[in-house]
Design an enzyme around this catalytic site. Structure first.
Site, PDB file in Angstrom:
ATOM      1  N   ASN A   1     -13.930   2.191  17.586  1.00  0.00           N
ATOM      2  CA  ASN A   1     -13.436   2.500  18.938  1.00  0.00           C
ATOM      3  C   ASN A   1     -14.172   3.596  19.685  1.00  0.00           C
ATOM      4  OD1 ASN A   1     -11.087   0.697  18.982  1.00  0.00           O
ATOM      5  ND2 ASN A   1     -10.408   1.944  17.261  1.00  0.00           N
TER       6      ASN A   1
ATOM      7  N   GLU B   1      -8.732  -4.297   5.451  1.00  0.00           N
ATOM      8  CA  GLU B   1      -8.562  -4.105   4.009  1.00  0.00           C
ATOM      9  C   GLU B   1      -7.391  -4.917   3.466  1.00  0.00           C
ATOM     10  OE1 GLU B   1      -8.973   0.094   5.156  1.00  0.00           O
ATOM     11  OE2 GLU B   1      -9.780   0.401   3.155  1.00  0.00           O
TER      12      GLU B   1
ATOM     13  N   ASN C   1       0.865  -1.184   0.000  1.00  0.00           N
ATOM     14  CA  ASN C   1       0.000   0.000   0.000  1.00  0.00           C
ATOM     15  C   ASN C   1       0.903   1.237   0.000  1.00  0.00           C
ATOM     16  OD1 ASN C   1      -1.802   2.047   0.478  1.00  0.00           O
ATOM     17  ND2 ASN C   1      -2.761   1.102   2.268  1.00  0.00           N
TER      18      ASN C   1
ATOM     19  N   ASP D   1      -7.504  14.058  15.398  1.00  0.00           N
ATOM     20  CA  ASP D   1      -7.539  12.792  16.128  1.00  0.00           C
ATOM     21  C   ASP D   1      -8.752  12.750  17.052  1.00  0.00           C
ATOM     22  OD1 ASP D   1      -7.021  10.878  18.318  1.00  0.00           O
ATOM     23  OD2 ASP D   1      -5.137  10.589  17.251  1.00  0.00           O
TER      24      ASP D   1
ATOM     25  N   HIS E   1     -13.032   3.376  -0.493  1.00  0.00           N
ATOM     26  CA  HIS E   1     -13.099   2.435   0.645  1.00  0.00           C
ATOM     27  C   HIS E   1     -13.834   1.148   0.255  1.00  0.00           C
ATOM     28  CE1 HIS E   1     -12.869   5.964   3.767  1.00  0.00           C
ATOM     29  NE2 HIS E   1     -11.670   5.442   3.559  1.00  0.00           N
TER      30      HIS E   1
ATOM     31  N   ARG F   1     -10.602  16.432   5.928  1.00  0.00           N
ATOM     32  CA  ARG F   1     -11.401  16.782   4.738  1.00  0.00           C
ATOM     33  C   ARG F   1     -12.768  17.275   5.161  1.00  0.00           C
ATOM     34  NH1 ARG F   1     -10.649  11.168   1.911  1.00  0.00           N
ATOM     35  NH2 ARG F   1      -8.654  10.899   2.935  1.00  0.00           N
TER      36      ARG F   1
ATOM     37  N   ARG G   1      -2.768  -2.135  -3.309  1.00  0.00           N
ATOM     38  CA  ARG G   1      -3.922  -1.256  -3.200  1.00  0.00           C
ATOM     39  C   ARG G   1      -3.775  -0.160  -4.260  1.00  0.00           C
ATOM     40  NH1 ARG G   1      -4.991   3.634   0.691  1.00  0.00           N
ATOM     41  NH2 ARG G   1      -7.139   4.031   0.095  1.00  0.00           N
TER      42      ARG G   1
HETATM   43  P1  AMP Z   1      -8.047   5.036  10.854  1.00  0.00           P
HETATM   44  O1  AMP Z   1      -7.842   6.036   9.745  1.00  0.00           O
HETATM   45  O2  AMP Z   1      -9.075   3.982  10.528  1.00  0.00           O
HETATM   46  O3  AMP Z   1      -6.771   4.470  11.407  1.00  0.00           O
HETATM   47  O4  AMP Z   1      -8.712   5.861  12.080  1.00  0.00           O
HETATM   48  C1  AMP Z   1      -8.054   6.944  12.692  1.00  0.00           C
HETATM   49  C2  AMP Z   1      -9.024   7.636  13.630  1.00  0.00           C
HETATM   50  O5  AMP Z   1      -9.517   6.693  14.602  1.00  0.00           O
HETATM   51  C3  AMP Z   1      -8.407   8.777  14.419  1.00  0.00           C
HETATM   52  O6  AMP Z   1      -9.313   9.884  14.457  1.00  0.00           O
HETATM   53  C4  AMP Z   1      -8.286   8.202  15.816  1.00  0.00           C
HETATM   54  O7  AMP Z   1      -8.356   9.199  16.811  1.00  0.00           O
HETATM   55  C5  AMP Z   1      -9.524   7.330  15.867  1.00  0.00           C
HETATM   56  N1  AMP Z   1      -9.423   6.379  16.960  1.00  0.00           N
HETATM   57  C6  AMP Z   1      -8.580   5.332  17.127  1.00  0.00           C
HETATM   58  N2  AMP Z   1      -8.759   4.766  18.337  1.00  0.00           N
HETATM   59  C7  AMP Z   1      -9.747   5.461  18.963  1.00  0.00           C
HETATM   60  C8  AMP Z   1     -10.398   5.364  20.234  1.00  0.00           C
HETATM   61  N3  AMP Z   1     -10.059   4.420  21.124  1.00  0.00           N
HETATM   62  N4  AMP Z   1     -11.377   6.263  20.515  1.00  0.00           N
HETATM   63  C9  AMP Z   1     -11.732   7.216  19.629  1.00  0.00           C
HETATM   64  N5  AMP Z   1     -11.148   7.350  18.420  1.00  0.00           N
HETATM   65  C10 AMP Z   1     -10.178   6.495  18.097  1.00  0.00           C
END
Ligand code: AMP
Length: 401
Positions: free
Chosen positions: A329, A380, A9, A277, A175, A236, A86
């Site tokens: 999460n 994925e 990827n 985040d 996705h 975004r 990918r």
């Molecule tokens: P991804 O792009 O699928 O890796 O997702 C990244 C996003 O998931 C970021 O905004 C992280 O803050 C959020 N994330 C990961 N773990 C948690 C958690 N335990 N609680 C809230 N958000 C989370």
């Protein structure tokens, strides 16, 4: 040659590798960052060790170093049996994964106009792996392919017809590997077959998209010509009135600056002024930081609106599914979103929402909820590995096919 499957990827300055055995169990993964810049670095996950890279290493150098590192650690004994890549944009050419030959490469190149930030680096990875392992079958798995089943009413924009005919301006959706995986996993958890299962799949990570899947097939999705459309994302904006371009240009902001702003400085980051985040945003909101609270509010409200909109594409709904880093999460995001969906009869059970797990089969809804709500981890890389294995095996059966 060993019987492993390598998944590649490539991002603009990074690359991720995942190595699977012949049973599709993940053996190891690796990450290289800051490629083509000073301070390029790489790590192998199996033993959390770093791998030395040449200064300003490019994708090919990083791939070569990481594959050697896999071999040095005994994770690979020879060349892999298949390599899956990918690829972000397959345009209307690719309705499914494809074995890579010169024709495939030319078609991916042709689609680069639609994804200038992604397809060229995906091709850099393909070319590098072809140079490193010329005899190994390689397969391209497209983010867009699963959505090629969208009907015209879902993929056409209400623009003059020639925009579509001459320039391919339409909704493609992204996705796809994750949403396809959700369709399979949800069917399994519900004790049904994918071909008879209809779900709304919400992939919520740094990028976010939602897809209506009717009897296993994508019939509507929130991302469009590019991954900018639809839900609020990490950086975004998702949907905005396209007049923003003209209006901001009257304020001295060029179209390319606005485009960059919508992609890189907007979404959760733009609204909160702090971070993209979700974990940090929830902490900030808990400590009274109003812009972070607003960012979460806008995120969940837009998501709920889209969930409502997606029901128009479905004849029945077997489950609402959450996945991706946030979807898997964040109990808070799921709860705040569900609060807007009472009219649909969707209700979450708070304890299950906080502590869903294998024992609950990912179910987080109350017994009274009109529809099941599931949390399902996405994978994925596994989908790409399976597709690479499947097409490489088919090649052995039909070498000319
Ligand atoms: P991804 O792009 O699928 O890796 O997702 C990244 C996003 O998931 C970021 O905004 C992280 O803050 C959020 N994330 C990961 N773990 C948690 C958690 N335990 N609680 C809230 N958000 C989370």
């Amino acid at each position: 040659m060993d019987d492993s499957i390598l998944v590649v990827n490539c991002g603009s300055s990074s690359l991720k590798l995942a190595l699977f055995d012949h049973d599709h169990q993940k053996i190891a993964s690796a990450l290289a960052e800051r490629l083509n810049q000073s301070g390029a670095l790489a790590r192998i996950s199996a033993d959390d060790s770093s791998v030395p890279l040449p200064a300003r290493a490019n994708h090919e150098q990083a791939l070569a170093a990481l594959i050697n590192a896999f071999k040095d650690r005994g994770l690979m004994t020879g060349e892999p049996a298949a390599i899956g890549h990918r690829v972000v944009h397959g345009g209307e050419t690719f309705r499914e994964a494809s074995l890579i030959d010169d024709e495939t490469i030319a078609a991916i190149e042709h689609c680069s106009a639609l994804a200038p930030l992604h397809n060229p680096v995906n091709l850099a990875g393909i070319r590098a792996m072809k140079a490193l392992c010329p005899d190994v079958p390689q397969v391209a798995v497209f983010d867009t392919a699963y959505h090629q089943t969208l009907p015209p009413r879902a993929f056409r924009y209400a623009l003059p017809e020639h925009c579509y005919r001459d320039w391919g301006v339409r909704r493609y959706g992204f996705h796809g590997t994750s949403h396809a995986f959700m369709a399979q996993q949800a069917a399994r958890l519900l004790g049904k077959t994918p071909a008879t299962t209809s779900i709304i799949s919400a992939h919520l990570g740094n990028g976010c998209s939602i897809t209506a899947i009717r009897d296993g097939i994508s019939v509507d999705t929130s991302m469009g010509l590019t991954p900018l459309e639809g839900l609020v994302m990490g950086t975004r904006s998702g949907d905005v009135d396209p007049s923003v371009f003209d209006y901001l240009s009257s304020r001295g902001v060029s179209a390319s600056e606005t485009h960059k702003m919508l992609n890189n400085d907007s979404g959760l980051l733009g609204l909160s002024g702090q971070t993209n985040d979700m974990r940090t945003l929830c902490d900030l909101a808990d400590h009274g930081h109003e812009p972070s609270r607003l960012a979460i509010d806008v995120f969940c409200f837009r998501l709920a609106r889209y969930i409502g909109a997606m029901t128009a594409s479905l004849g029945q709904l077997d489950a609402l599914v959450f996945t991706g880093g946030i979807g898997e999460n964040s109990a808070r995001v799921r709860q705040e979103t569900a609060r807007h969906l009472r009219l649909l009869g969707i209700e979450l059970e708070p304890d299950l929402n906080r502590n869903h797990g294998r024992w609950s089969d990912g179910r987080i809804n109350t017994a009274d909820s009109r529809y099941p709500v599931l949390v399902i981890p996405t994978n994925e890389e596994l989908v790409i590995a399976r597709e690479a294995d499947r097409l490489a095996a088919a090649r052995h059966v039909n070498p000319d096919g």
